[in-house]
Design an enzyme around this catalytic site. Structure first.
Site, PDB file in Angstrom:
ATOM      1  N   HIS A 243       0.811  -1.226   0.000  1.00  0.00           N
ATOM      2  CA  HIS A 243       0.000   0.000   0.000  1.00  0.00           C
ATOM      3  C   HIS A 243       0.852   1.288   0.000  1.00  0.00           C
ATOM      4  O   HIS A 243       0.801   2.076  -0.929  1.00  0.00           O
ATOM      5  CB  HIS A 243      -0.885   0.032   1.253  1.00  0.00           C
ATOM      6  CG  HIS A 243      -1.731  -1.174   1.473  1.00  0.00           C
ATOM      7  ND1 HIS A 243      -2.891  -1.435   0.758  1.00  0.00           N
ATOM      8  CD2 HIS A 243      -1.598  -2.192   2.356  1.00  0.00           C
ATOM      9  CE1 HIS A 243      -3.429  -2.564   1.192  1.00  0.00           C
ATOM     10  NE2 HIS A 243      -2.667  -3.044   2.162  1.00  0.00           N
TER      11      HIS A 243
HETATM   12  O1  RIB Z   1      -5.100  -0.268   4.793  1.00  0.00           O
HETATM   13  C1  RIB Z   1      -3.719  -0.220   4.557  1.00  0.00           C
HETATM   14  C2  RIB Z   1      -3.092   0.861   5.370  1.00  0.00           C
HETATM   15  O2  RIB Z   1      -3.295   0.598   6.757  1.00  0.00           O
HETATM   16  C3  RIB Z   1      -1.560   0.923   5.186  1.00  0.00           C
HETATM   17  O3  RIB Z   1      -1.133   2.244   5.379  1.00  0.00           O
HETATM   18  C4  RIB Z   1      -1.063   0.053   6.295  1.00  0.00           C
HETATM   19  O4  RIB Z   1       0.248   0.406   6.717  1.00  0.00           O
HETATM   20  C5  RIB Z   1      -2.044   0.392   7.389  1.00  0.00           C
HETATM   21  O5  RIB Z   1      -1.617   1.607   8.003  1.00  0.00           O
END
Ligand code: RIB
Ligand code: CA
Length: 313
Positions: A243
Site C-alpha cells: 500500500h
Molecule cells: O489499509 C492499509 C493501510 O493501513 C496501510 O497504510 C497500512 O500500513 C495500514 O496503516
C-alpha cells in the site's frame, strides 16, 4: 541533483510504511524534512520507534523523527497487530534505535515547518490514520494554503474495505480526521485500495530484494515475507499489497499511476459504514472534486523502481 520535493512523511510503521520510507530515503529527488509518527497499525510508542529503526536501517540516523497523536480525534484506537505483528515491524531482526526521538510534538513540527518554509514547497505524505494532519490544520488553519499537496494512502471504493466491508484501515481508525482533510481544499492525491491491491508482492518480487545482497534488501524481504501472509490467506492471492510505497512512487514517477479527479466524502455517522470513502467516480453528484483518485498502476514499473532505489541504500 537538488531535491525536487521537500516532504514530511506521516506514518504508522508497519512493514509497508517501512518500504515507503526506504523508497523515499533511497531517492535523491526527495528531501525528507521529517518523519512524524502516529498511532495506527500499532500504538504510538512502537510506531515512533519503528520509524527510527527504519531510518537507521537506511543509514540515515540524521532524519528527524517526531511522535504525534497517541489516539484518534474522537474514537478509541484500533490497531492491526494481526497484520503487522506485535512490534508492528515483525520479520527482520532490527536493533533498538540509538538515534533519539525529537522532543517537539509532531503536530508542532508540521505547523512550524509549514509556517517557516516557503509557501507551496512542502508535500505531506500521510501513510496512516490522518490524526496528526487534522490536528495540525485545527491548530493552525493558515497552513492549509501553504501545503503544496497531500499524497496519501487511504480509502477504497470499488475494492470495498479491508477492516470492515466498507472502510479501509487508515480512514476507519480516524474518520473524523479524514473528513477534516478531505474537506480542507488542499490538493489531494489519493492511493486507495483500488490501486494498492494491484501492487502485489510475490515470491519472485520478494526474492529480487533479497538478491540485492544488502542489509536493506534482506530486511525488506524479511518484512514482506511476514507482511504478505495475512492478505494471501484473506484474499487467496500470491503476495500482499504494498500500500504505502505507492505514495512515494507517485512522487518519483507519477506516470506509473492512472486515475481521475473526483469527489471523496467520508462517512462519520453510520457505524455500519463508518470510515467509508464515498468516491463519486462517475460524477453523479455536484460535490467538489477534492481529490485525484488513483485506480491503476504499472506494477512491473513500480517494483522495478522499488528494487532499484532500495538497492541504493
Ligand atoms: O489499509 C492499509 C493501510 O493501513 C496501510 O497504510 C497500512 O500500513 C495500514 O496503516
Ligand atoms: Ca501505514
Amino acid at each position: 541533483m537538488p531535491a525536487l520535493r521537500k516532504i514530511i512523511i506521516d506514518t504508522d510503521p508497519g512493514q509497508d510504511d517501512a518500504v515507503a520510507i526506504l523508497l523515499a530515503l533511497g531517492s535523491a529527488e526527495l528531501e525528507v524534512v521529517g518523519i512524524t509518527a502516529v498511532a495506527g497499525n500499532v500504538p504510538l510508542k512502537l510506531t515512533e520507534k519503528n520509524a527510527r529503526k527504519i531510518c537507521e536501517l537506511a543509514g540515515r540516523p540524521d532524519i528527524k523523527v517526531f511522535a504525534g497523536a497517541i489516539r484518534p480525534l474522537m474514537r478509541e484506537l484500533v490497531t492491526a497487530e494481526e497484520v503487522h505483528g506485535k512490534t508492528g515491524l515483525n520479520g527482520p531482526e532490527l536493533a533498538e534505535p540509538a538515534m533519539k526521538l525529537q522532543d517537539r510534538h509532531a503536530v508542532d513540527f508540521i505547523v512550524e515547518t509549514l509556517m517557516g518554509e516557503e509557501s507551496g514547497t512542502i508535500t505531506l505524505c500521510p501513510l496512516g490514520p490522518l490524526t496528526n494532519i487534522a490536528l495540525a490544520l485545527i491548530r493552525e488553519p493558515r497552513i492549509a494554503p501553504r501545503i503544496k499537496e497531500i499524497v496519501l494512502m487511504g480509502g477504497g471504493f470499488f475494492e470495498g474495505g479491508n477492516v470492515t466491508p466498507a472502510a479501509e484501515f487508515n480512514i476507519y481508525v480516524d474518520p473524523h480526521a479524514a473528513d477534516i482533510v478531505f474537506r480542507s481544499g488542499i490538493p489531494i492525491v489519493m492511493m486507495p485500495l483500488d490501486v494498492t491491491h494491484k501492487a502485489l508482492t510475490s515470491a519472485r518480487r520478494t526474492q529480487a530484494f533479497r538478491d540485492l545482497g544488502t542489509r536493506v534488501g534482506n530486511a525488506t524481504a524479511d518484512m514482506l515475507e511476514f507482511f504478505e501472509r495475512f492478505d494471501e490467506e484473506k484474499y487467496g492471492t500470491d503476495g500482499g499489497p504494498l500500500h504505502d510505497p505507492c505514495v512515494i512512487a507517485y512522487l518519483l514517477k507519477p506516470a506509473l499511476f492512472k486515475g481521475r479527479h473526483c469527489n471523496v466524502s467520508v462517512e462519520t455517522t453510520s457505524e455500519l459504514t463508518m470510515g467509508m470513502t464515498v468516491i463519486d467516480w462517475w460524477g453523479v453528484t455536484k460535490r467538489p472534486k477534492n481529490a485525484l483518485v488513483m485506480r491503476d498502476i504499472d506494477h512491473d514499473g513500480f517494483f522495478a523502481l522499488l528494487v532499484e532505489r532500495l538497492g541504493r541504500l
